[in-house]
Design a protein around this motif. Structure first.
Motif, PDB file in Angstrom:
ATOM      1  N   UNK A   1     -20.487 -24.655  50.133  1.00  0.00           N
ATOM      2  CA  UNK A   1     -21.540 -23.675  50.383  1.00  0.00           C
ATOM      3  C   UNK A   1     -22.439 -23.519  49.164  1.00  0.00           C
ATOM      4  N   UNK A   2     -21.834 -23.507  47.977  1.00  0.00           N
ATOM      5  CA  UNK A   2     -22.622 -23.405  46.751  1.00  0.00           C
ATOM      6  C   UNK A   2     -23.513 -24.636  46.594  1.00  0.00           C
ATOM      7  N   UNK A   3     -22.974 -25.806  46.870  1.00  0.00           N
ATOM      8  CA  UNK A   3     -23.768 -27.032  46.780  1.00  0.00           C
ATOM      9  C   UNK A   3     -24.927 -27.019  47.775  1.00  0.00           C
ATOM     10  N   UNK A   4     -24.693 -26.495  48.961  1.00  0.00           N
ATOM     11  CA  UNK A   4     -25.762 -26.389  49.954  1.00  0.00           C
ATOM     12  C   UNK A   4     -26.862 -25.443  49.475  1.00  0.00           C
ATOM     13  N   UNK A   5     -26.465 -24.312  48.881  1.00  0.00           N
ATOM     14  CA  UNK A   5     -27.460 -23.372  48.344  1.00  0.00           C
ATOM     15  C   UNK A   5     -28.241 -24.009  47.194  1.00  0.00           C
ATOM     16  N   UNK A   6     -27.511 -24.671  46.292  1.00  0.00           N
ATOM     17  CA  UNK A   6     -28.164 -25.340  45.163  1.00  0.00           C
ATOM     18  C   UNK A   6     -29.130 -26.414  45.653  1.00  0.00           C
ATOM     19  N   UNK A   7     -28.710 -27.166  46.641  1.00  0.00           N
ATOM     20  CA  UNK A   7     -29.549 -28.219  47.192  1.00  0.00           C
ATOM     21  C   UNK A   7     -30.821 -27.640  47.807  1.00  0.00           C
ATOM     22  N   UNK A   8     -30.689 -26.551  48.524  1.00  0.00           N
ATOM     23  CA  UNK A   8     -31.857 -25.903  49.124  1.00  0.00           C
ATOM     24  C   UNK A   8     -32.812 -25.424  48.036  1.00  0.00           C
ATOM     25  N   UNK A   9     -32.263 -24.846  46.977  1.00  0.00           N
ATOM     26  CA  UNK A   9     -33.092 -24.384  45.864  1.00  0.00           C
ATOM     27  C   UNK A   9     -33.817 -25.556  45.213  1.00  0.00           C
TER      28      UNK A   9
END
Length: 68
Positions: free
Chosen positions: A21-29
């Motif tokens: 989930x953190x990687x998905x948020x980072x990727x979106x950012x």
């Protein structure tokens, strides 16, 4: 499988899910930042082209003045 092993596996799975989930948020950012940089790049290229044309026009006028 013992209860403690099941719990340890469940804990690892929870950490993996949180990490994903953190990687998905980072990727979106990062995608938003990339879009911002791309827009800025296009704007700077347009400004550069505009400045280039203005300079070329000034050089043309200066050359015309030399021949008069």
């Amino acid at each position: 499988m013992e209860q403690s092993e099941v719990q340890a596996l469940a804990d690892k799975l929870d950490r993996l899910i949180e990490h994903c989930q953190k990687l998905e948020r980072d990727n979106a950012t990062l995608r938003v930042l990339q879009d911002d940089w791309n827009r800025e790049r296009v704007q700077l290229m347009q400004k550069n082209d505009h400045a280039k044309h203005k300079i070329e026009a000034m050089i043309g006028r200066l050359r015309a003045l030399e021949h008069h």
